[in-house]
Scaffold this motif. Sequence first.
Motif, PDB file in Angstrom:
ATOM      1  N   MET A   1       0.833  -1.194   0.000  1.00 28.26           N
ATOM      2  CA  MET A   1       0.000   0.000   0.000  1.00 28.26           C
ATOM      3  C   MET A   1       0.870   1.246   0.000  1.00 28.26           C
ATOM      4  N   GLU A   2       0.460   2.260  -0.775  1.00 32.90           N
ATOM      5  CA  GLU A   2       1.120   3.550  -0.698  1.00 32.90           C
ATOM      6  C   GLU A   2       0.832   4.180   0.660  1.00 32.90           C
ATOM      7  N   ASP A   3       1.782   4.959   1.142  1.00 30.01           N
ATOM      8  CA  ASP A   3       1.569   5.655   2.400  1.00 30.01           C
ATOM      9  C   ASP A   3       0.465   6.697   2.254  1.00 30.01           C
ATOM     10  N   LEU A   4      -0.410   6.749   3.252  1.00 25.41           N
ATOM     11  CA  LEU A   4      -1.373   7.831   3.340  1.00 25.41           C
ATOM     12  C   LEU A   4      -0.597   9.109   3.636  1.00 25.41           C
ATOM     13  N   ARG A   5      -0.864  10.158   2.873  1.00 27.82           N
ATOM     14  CA  ARG A   5      -0.140  11.422   3.032  1.00 27.82           C
ATOM     15  C   ARG A   5      -0.976  12.372   3.885  1.00 27.82           C
ATOM     16  N   ILE A   6      -0.432  12.694   5.043  1.00 26.23           N
ATOM     17  CA  ILE A   6      -1.181  13.405   6.077  1.00 26.23           C
ATOM     18  C   ILE A   6      -0.635  14.809   6.260  1.00 26.23           C
ATOM     19  N   GLY A   7      -1.546  15.778   6.386  1.00 18.11           N
ATOM     20  CA  GLY A   7      -1.201  17.131   6.793  1.00 18.11           C
ATOM     21  C   GLY A   7      -1.584  17.328   8.246  1.00 18.11           C
ATOM     22  N   VAL A   8      -0.763  18.013   8.993  1.00 26.26           N
ATOM     23  CA  VAL A   8      -0.991  18.230  10.424  1.00 26.26           C
ATOM     24  C   VAL A   8      -1.247  19.705  10.679  1.00 26.26           C
ATOM     25  N   LEU A   9      -2.384  20.009  11.295  1.00 20.60           N
ATOM     26  CA  LEU A   9      -2.714  21.374  11.690  1.00 20.60           C
ATOM     27  C   LEU A   9      -2.539  21.492  13.196  1.00 20.60           C
ATOM     28  N   GLY A  10      -1.526  22.234  13.627  1.00 16.67           N
ATOM     29  CA  GLY A  10      -1.270  22.435  15.045  1.00 16.67           C
ATOM     30  C   GLY A  10      -0.084  21.622  15.517  1.00 16.67           C
ATOM     31  N   LEU A  11       0.890  22.312  16.134  1.00 13.89           N
ATOM     32  CA  LEU A  11       2.112  21.653  16.591  1.00 13.89           C
ATOM     33  C   LEU A  11       2.373  21.971  18.060  1.00 13.89           C
ATOM     34  N   GLY A  12       1.314  21.931  18.854  1.00 14.32           N
ATOM     35  CA  GLY A  12       1.426  22.184  20.280  1.00 14.32           C
ATOM     36  C   GLY A  12       1.640  20.897  21.057  1.00 14.32           C
ATOM     37  N   LEU A  13       0.870  20.718  22.131  1.00 15.18           N
ATOM     38  CA  LEU A  13       1.068  19.568  23.016  1.00 15.18           C
ATOM     39  C   LEU A  13       0.769  18.234  22.344  1.00 15.18           C
ATOM     40  N   ARG A  14      -0.002  18.245  21.248  1.00 12.88           N
ATOM     41  CA  ARG A  14      -0.312  16.985  20.580  1.00 12.88           C
ATOM     42  C   ARG A  14       0.577  16.736  19.363  1.00 12.88           C
ATOM     43  N   ALA A  15       1.709  17.428  19.304  1.00 13.44           N
ATOM     44  CA  ALA A  15       2.665  17.141  18.223  1.00 13.44           C
ATOM     45  C   ALA A  15       3.145  15.696  18.282  1.00 13.44           C
ATOM     46  N   SER A  16       3.057  15.096  19.459  1.00  8.10           N
ATOM     47  CA  SER A  16       3.432  13.684  19.592  1.00  8.10           C
ATOM     48  C   SER A  16       2.569  12.799  18.704  1.00  8.10           C
ATOM     49  N   LEU A  17       1.335  13.202  18.458  1.00  8.23           N
ATOM     50  CA  LEU A  17       0.455  12.416  17.598  1.00  8.23           C
ATOM     51  C   LEU A  17       0.940  12.465  16.156  1.00  8.23           C
ATOM     52  N   ASP A  37       2.221  29.720  14.442  1.00  6.23           N
ATOM     53  CA  ASP A  37       3.494  30.149  15.022  1.00  6.23           C
ATOM     54  C   ASP A  37       4.638  29.596  14.174  1.00  6.23           C
ATOM     55  N   PRO A  38       5.360  30.434  13.439  1.00  6.25           N
ATOM     56  CA  PRO A  38       6.446  29.920  12.586  1.00  6.25           C
ATOM     57  C   PRO A  38       7.556  29.243  13.380  1.00  6.25           C
ATOM     58  N   GLU A  39       7.741  29.633  14.653  1.00  6.46           N
ATOM     59  CA  GLU A  39       8.766  28.992  15.477  1.00  6.46           C
ATOM     60  C   GLU A  39       8.397  27.542  15.773  1.00  6.46           C
ATOM     61  N   ALA A  40       7.099  27.271  15.938  1.00  6.35           N
ATOM     62  CA  ALA A  40       6.658  25.893  16.159  1.00  6.35           C
ATOM     63  C   ALA A  40       6.954  25.043  14.934  1.00  6.35           C
ATOM     64  N   VAL A  41       6.731  25.598  13.761  1.00  2.17           N
ATOM     65  CA  VAL A  41       7.043  24.871  12.526  1.00  2.17           C
ATOM     66  C   VAL A  41       8.537  24.555  12.466  1.00  2.17           C
ATOM     67  N   LYS A  42       9.373  25.527  12.793  1.00  2.00           N
ATOM     68  CA  LYS A  42      10.820  25.323  12.764  1.00  2.00           C
ATOM     69  C   LYS A  42      11.256  24.239  13.752  1.00  2.00           C
ATOM     70  N   ARG A  43      10.629  24.213  14.934  1.00  4.53           N
ATOM     71  CA  ARG A  43      11.008  23.227  15.959  1.00  4.53           C
ATOM     72  C   ARG A  43      10.722  21.802  15.520  1.00  4.53           C
ATOM     73  N   HIS A  44       9.700  21.614  14.718  1.00  5.74           N
ATOM     74  CA  HIS A  44       9.242  20.253  14.411  1.00  5.74           C
ATOM     75  C   HIS A  44       9.554  19.787  13.001  1.00  5.74           C
ATOM     76  N   VAL A  45      10.000  20.668  12.132  1.00  2.00           N
ATOM     77  CA  VAL A  45      10.149  20.291  10.729  1.00  2.00           C
ATOM     78  C   VAL A  45      11.144  19.151  10.540  1.00  2.00           C
ATOM     79  N   ASP A  46      12.175  19.076  11.363  1.00  2.00           N
ATOM     80  CA  ASP A  46      13.184  18.030  11.203  1.00  2.00           C
ATOM     81  C   ASP A  46      12.703  16.654  11.657  1.00  2.00           C
ATOM     82  N   SER A  47      11.536  16.602  12.299  1.00  2.00           N
ATOM     83  CA  SER A  47      10.982  15.302  12.718  1.00  2.00           C
ATOM     84  C   SER A  47      10.377  14.540  11.549  1.00  2.00           C
ATOM     85  N   PHE A  48      10.245  15.219  10.401  1.00  2.00           N
ATOM     86  CA  PHE A  48       9.608  14.620   9.249  1.00  2.00           C
ATOM     87  C   PHE A  48      10.538  14.728   8.032  1.00  2.00           C
ATOM     88  N   ASP A  49      10.119  14.173   6.915  1.00  2.00           N
ATOM     89  CA  ASP A  49      10.979  14.122   5.729  1.00  2.00           C
ATOM     90  C   ASP A  49      10.576  15.208   4.741  1.00  2.00           C
TER      91      ASP A  49
END
Length: 400
Positions: A1-17, A37-49
């Motif tokens: 199966m191809e990977d489901l491509r997911i967009g995430v809205l919100g990178l607060g306390l539930r970024a773990s999800l 918050d652009p800083e939140a995007v910067k903090r988490h962008v490296d967790s993904f490809d």
Amino acid sequence: MEDLRIGVLGLGLRASLAKAAHRPGMGSVVAAICDTDPEAVKRHVDSFDDPVTCQDYRELLDRDDIDAILVVTPDDTHEAMAVDCLSAGKAVYLEKPMHITIEGCDTILRAARDTGTRLYVGHNMRHMGVVRLMREIIQKGVIGEPKTIWVRHFVSYGGDYYFKDWHAERERTTGLLLQKAAHDLDVVHWLAGGYTERVNAFGDLMVYGDLPRRAPGTPRPEGWLREFDWPPTQRRDLNHRIDVEDLSVMNMRLDNGVIAAYQQCHFSPDYFRNYTVIGTEGRLENFGDRPGDTVKVWNTGPTAYRDDCDIAYKVPEALGTHGGADHHIIAEFCRFVREGGQTDTSPVAARMSVAAGYMATLSLRNGGTPYEVPSLDPELVAYFDGGQPASERPIPHEKG
């Protein structure tokens, strides 16, 4: 199966999800992240490809390379975001609570039905080992037919998690008897096999109302959610506005006759949920709510107090956040987006937990006056209980 491509809205306390959803080659990838918050995007962008990044979620809605959206933003934003995503044909994972009003929930449900786009509400406690174990014990008849359920919710970090940001504001949450309790009200309904039809409640802002607050527009303190003060009266830097209660008690009558009670305290020294379910042939109670903890059953008697029990069950070991529940719920969501059909979570149940919490909050703020819980349109109930029809929008398919 191809990977489901997911967009995430919100990178607060539930970024773990979002991190639980990023499983390249195993069914799903986070292909886009969005936060105001652009800083939140910067903090988490490296967790993904190399995900797409943006600050306005609407930029993702017309993209053909996004199959589904995780909405894990503050509660008051859920209605508008969910409706927009559903209308754009994007399958939606909506974090609990569904919304902060009953009307908002019903609008979301109608949007999902009218568009035929799949809606999944993230009540992850239905995938927690302790909850699944208690439900299995009940379904096996070990304590007979459930007649009453009592829940005590001790929240030792309440002053940090819920009174230093938007959670402390009514206009963002309605109140913590909805926002925080939505999990437990859903579990009560699941264990009891019915929905709340009548409630009353009492509560107050007993500790955090008079403690030092930050000025409006100032950031949360350094070390937020890493350093914790004790006793609760030593907490500082609370949100500039606090108009929700830090203590609440709620009584419920369910539509199948079960009587239930829920109690929530945000200044206790420990943090866990304690459930007691009493049936016609015994009772169960959990001691701790994490993997490795114990659920005890007493189903012989009558006796005086005894610390031992008739049967002791161990909560299964699990890995990952929320006792492994986040990984399980993401897996169920991805399967549901692809195949449709029944799920352990339920949009109808999600709405009913909000409705119970909302009406209980009205009661709490009106001297404990009992209120009836508004029922849901039977056509919506039938649609969602039927598993929701498949979306007409193409879903990732097998390669080749």
